[in-house]
Design a protein around this motif. Structure first.
Motif, PDB file in Angstrom:
ATOM      1  N   LYS A   1      29.961  -2.039 -23.764  1.00 10.89           N
ATOM      2  CA  LYS A   1      30.982  -1.450 -24.620  1.00 10.89           C
ATOM      3  C   LYS A   1      32.213  -1.178 -23.753  1.00 10.89           C
ATOM      4  O   LYS A   1      32.088  -0.738 -22.603  1.00 10.89           O
TER       5      LYS A   1
ATOM      6  N   ASP B   1      35.911  -0.658 -27.988  1.00  9.10           N
ATOM      7  CA  ASP B   1      34.892   0.083 -28.738  1.00  9.10           C
ATOM      8  C   ASP B   1      35.289   1.539 -28.947  1.00  9.10           C
ATOM      9  O   ASP B   1      34.576   2.293 -29.607  1.00  9.10           O
TER      10      ASP B   1
ATOM     11  N   ASN C   1      31.518  -2.887 -31.395  1.00  4.99           N
ATOM     12  CA  ASN C   1      32.777  -3.359 -31.979  1.00  4.99           C
ATOM     13  C   ASN C   1      32.624  -4.761 -32.584  1.00  4.99           C
ATOM     14  O   ASN C   1      31.991  -5.619 -31.987  1.00  4.99           O
TER      15      ASN C   1
END
Length: 341
Positions: free
Chosen positions: A94, A126, A341
């Motif tokens: 992330k 993210d 994401n």
């Protein structure tokens, strides 16, 4: 490798490191268990392009990273895009941004093309740590949809002892590049004293304004011995103007952290985003007009100043401990746990 902090952009040609705000965050997060991973760039455009196209892949290929914290900006949209592409391609990490500056609000204000690219980069992360509620709101209003966590104020690792004097004599300091501080030529102080620190000293200043010289960042705090530290920008006494004056409505100047980490209360423009932090924590004054500064300071008695001072020392200890970035990163990671994401 689990948690990684990519912070300082080291220039291979002269070994320049990043500025203090980024370096401090790197040190704080490394103490929290993050592993450092630095980008190394050349000033040579061809070498920089080659690094973006090939070198970044080598940086991330085979790396096992869960969370990667990136200090934005690195002043290259193209390189930032390539960075995100490489980390997405070669890892399952992330990507979290710690935002130091939004260039669409600063150097590229009014450039719709640049803003579109910058906002797209933000939405490819993210989540992000942003300065404050004003910056948070602007990003959401302009289409940023990833989770945002507010920092509040930048931490400041200060090796010097706090300025612990409670004696009140209406003294103020201003530390920074004096080139963008034309207001200093116009301010009229009769009962107060203003000490200046930094490069680009003017040939002369009005009465009660005293230039005190230039000191390295790690030594400067021990020379700040006034009641308040001033955060202001531009030529006007009634508002912060100039290239970065309007930007103060959204950012949290690192200068604020310098003062508070030294135990010095702050005076800031009333419309600056920093004003809310100063007022809520009762660590100084938010003023609309520097013409009124003398009068405002005269009205403060020893008891009121002592309250500001005690609160400034309390916040200063938190800044020296890295409390704000630790909390923001922890909250952001908890907020995005289990998502991608």
């Amino acid at each position: 490798m689990k948690n990684v902090i990519m912070s300082s952009i080291v220039n291979k040609d002269n070994k320049d490191a990043g500025p203090k705000a980024k370096n401090d965050i790197e040190k704080i997060l490394i103490k929290e268990g993050f592993e450092p991973l630095n980008l190394e760039l050349s000033r040579n455009k061809f070498k920089k392009l080659l690094y973006a196209l090939i070198g970044l892949n080598k940086v991330f290929r085979g790396k096992k990273i869960d969370n990667l914290v990136f200090q934005y900006p690195i002043y290259s949209i193209f390189l930032t895009q390539r960075f995100i592409r490489a980390i997405r391609k070669y890892t399952k990490a992330k990507i979290y941004f710690i935002v130091h500056d939004i260039e669409s609000l600063r150097a590229y204000k009014g450039d719709s093309s640049y803003q579109k690219k910058e906002l797209a980069i933000f939405n490819s992360t993210d989540g992000m740590v942003v300065h404050n509620a004003a910056m948070h709101q602007w990003l959401q209003e302009n289409g940023v949809t990833v989770p945002l966590e507010e920092l509040g104020i930048f931490d400041y690792l200060n090796p010097n002892a706090e300025q612990e004097s409670f004696f009140y004599d209406q003294s103020i300091c201003f530390a920074g590049n004096l080139k963008g501080a034309g207001f200093l030529q116009r301010i009229n102080l009769k009962a107060s004293r203003l000490d200046l620190f930094g490069p680009n000293q003017a040939s002369a200043y009005p009465k009660n304004i005293n230039y005190q010289g230039i000191y390295p960042a790690d030594q400067l705090p021990k020379y700040l011995k006034t009641n308040f530290g001033l955060v202001w920008n531009g030529d006007s006494l009634t508002r912060c103007d100039g290239d970065f004056g309007e930007y103060m409505k959204y950012n949290m100047p690192h200068k604020t952290s310098l003062y508070l980490s030294s135990g010095i209360p702050v005076i800031v423009w009333k419309k600056a985003a920093a004003a809310k932090f100063i007022e809520v924590n009762q660590v100084g004054l938010a003023v609309a007009d520097l013409n009124e500064l003398d009068q405002l300071l005269t009205k403060i008695d020893q008891q009121q100043y002592q309250s500001y001072k005690q609160n400034a020392l309390k916040i200063g200890k938190l800044l020296r401990n890295g409390s704000f970035i630790k909390k923001a990163i922890r909250n952001l990671m908890q907020q995005t746990a289990g998502t991608r994401n």
